[in-house]
Structure formats: structure tokens, C-alpha cells
Design a protein around this motif. Structure first.
Motif, short mmCIF file in Angstrom:
data_model
loop_
_atom_site.label_atom_id
_atom_site.label_comp_id
_atom_site.label_asym_id
_atom_site.label_seq_id
_atom_site.Cartn_x
_atom_site.Cartn_y
_atom_site.Cartn_z
N MET A 1 -32.69 -14.98 -2.53
CA MET A 1 -32.86 -14.81 -1.09
C MET A 1 -31.57 -14.20 -0.54
SD MET A 1 -33.74 -17.60 1.91
CE MET A 1 -34.99 -18.43 1.00
N ASP A 2 -31.71 -13.12 0.20
CA ASP A 2 -30.51 -12.49 0.74
C ASP A 2 -30.03 -13.23 1.98
OD1 ASP A 2 -32.68 -11.71 2.24
OD2 ASP A 2 -31.92 -9.71 2.64
N LYS A 5 -32.21 -13.09 5.27
CA LYS A 5 -33.38 -13.95 5.26
C LYS A 5 -32.98 -15.42 5.43
CE LYS A 5 -37.08 -12.73 3.19
NZ LYS A 5 -38.17 -12.42 2.27
N LYS A 23 -37.60 -10.74 13.59
CA LYS A 23 -38.29 -10.27 12.39
C LYS A 23 -39.32 -9.19 12.72
CE LYS A 23 -39.83 -10.46 8.13
NZ LYS A 23 -39.12 -10.01 6.99
N ASN A 24 -40.16 -9.43 13.73
CA ASN A 24 -41.30 -8.53 14.01
C ASN A 24 -41.22 -7.81 15.35
OD1 ASN A 24 -42.40 -9.19 11.59
ND2 ASN A 24 -43.98 -10.52 12.41
N TRP A 50 -43.41 -19.08 8.27
CA TRP A 50 -44.39 -18.23 7.57
C TRP A 50 -44.13 -16.75 7.84
CZ3 TRP A 50 -48.58 -15.30 9.60
CH2 TRP A 50 -49.44 -14.79 8.61
N LEU A 53 -40.77 -15.67 6.06
CA LEU A 53 -40.77 -15.67 4.60
C LEU A 53 -41.79 -14.72 3.97
CD1 LEU A 53 -40.18 -19.44 3.89
CD2 LEU A 53 -38.56 -17.56 3.70
N GLN A 54 -42.74 -14.22 4.74
CA GLN A 54 -43.68 -13.28 4.13
C GLN A 54 -43.00 -11.94 3.92
OE1 GLN A 54 -46.83 -13.28 7.00
NE2 GLN A 54 -46.43 -11.21 7.63
N GLU A 55 -43.40 -11.26 2.88
CA GLU A 55 -42.73 -10.00 2.50
C GLU A 55 -43.17 -8.86 3.33
OE1 GLU A 55 -40.25 -9.69 0.31
OE2 GLU A 55 -40.32 -11.85 0.12
#
Length: 55
Positions: A1-2, A5, A23-24, A50, A53-55
């Protein structure tokens, strides 16, 4: 995990809507997370984790 993240996960635990925003961006996921956090904190926390952590 970088490290980015990892920081997002920590932020998702403390401030879920902020983590989803970073994130989004502005969108349906942010709105859903804000509504979940207003009702109860735990569903908003789970949703933020969620999303982060989703790619």
C-alpha cells in the motif's frame, strides 16, 4: 500500500466525506457518503473505506 492510499484510509476513518471527495471529486459517491454520515457515522465510514480501497 502506498503512502497516499494509507493517508486516504486514515482520513476515511476520521472524516469520511473528505476522503471520498479527494479520491473521486464531486459526484454521486460524495453525495451518498454525506447522506450516510448524516444518518449514522458507521455506514459512511464503511462506504468511504470501500471507495478509497477499490482500484
Amino acid at each position: 500500500m502506498d503512502s497516499n492510499k494509507l493517508l486516504l484510509v486514515i482520513l476515511a476513518i476520521l472524516l469520511p466525506p473528505v476522503a471520498v471527495l479527494l479520491k473521486n471529486g464531486m459526484g454521486k459517491d460524495l453525495l451518498i457518503n454525506i447522506l450516510l454520515c448524516l444518518f449514522f457515522f458507521v455506514p459512511g465510514l464503511i462506504h468511504a473505506l470501500w471507495v478509497v480501497l477499490q482500484e
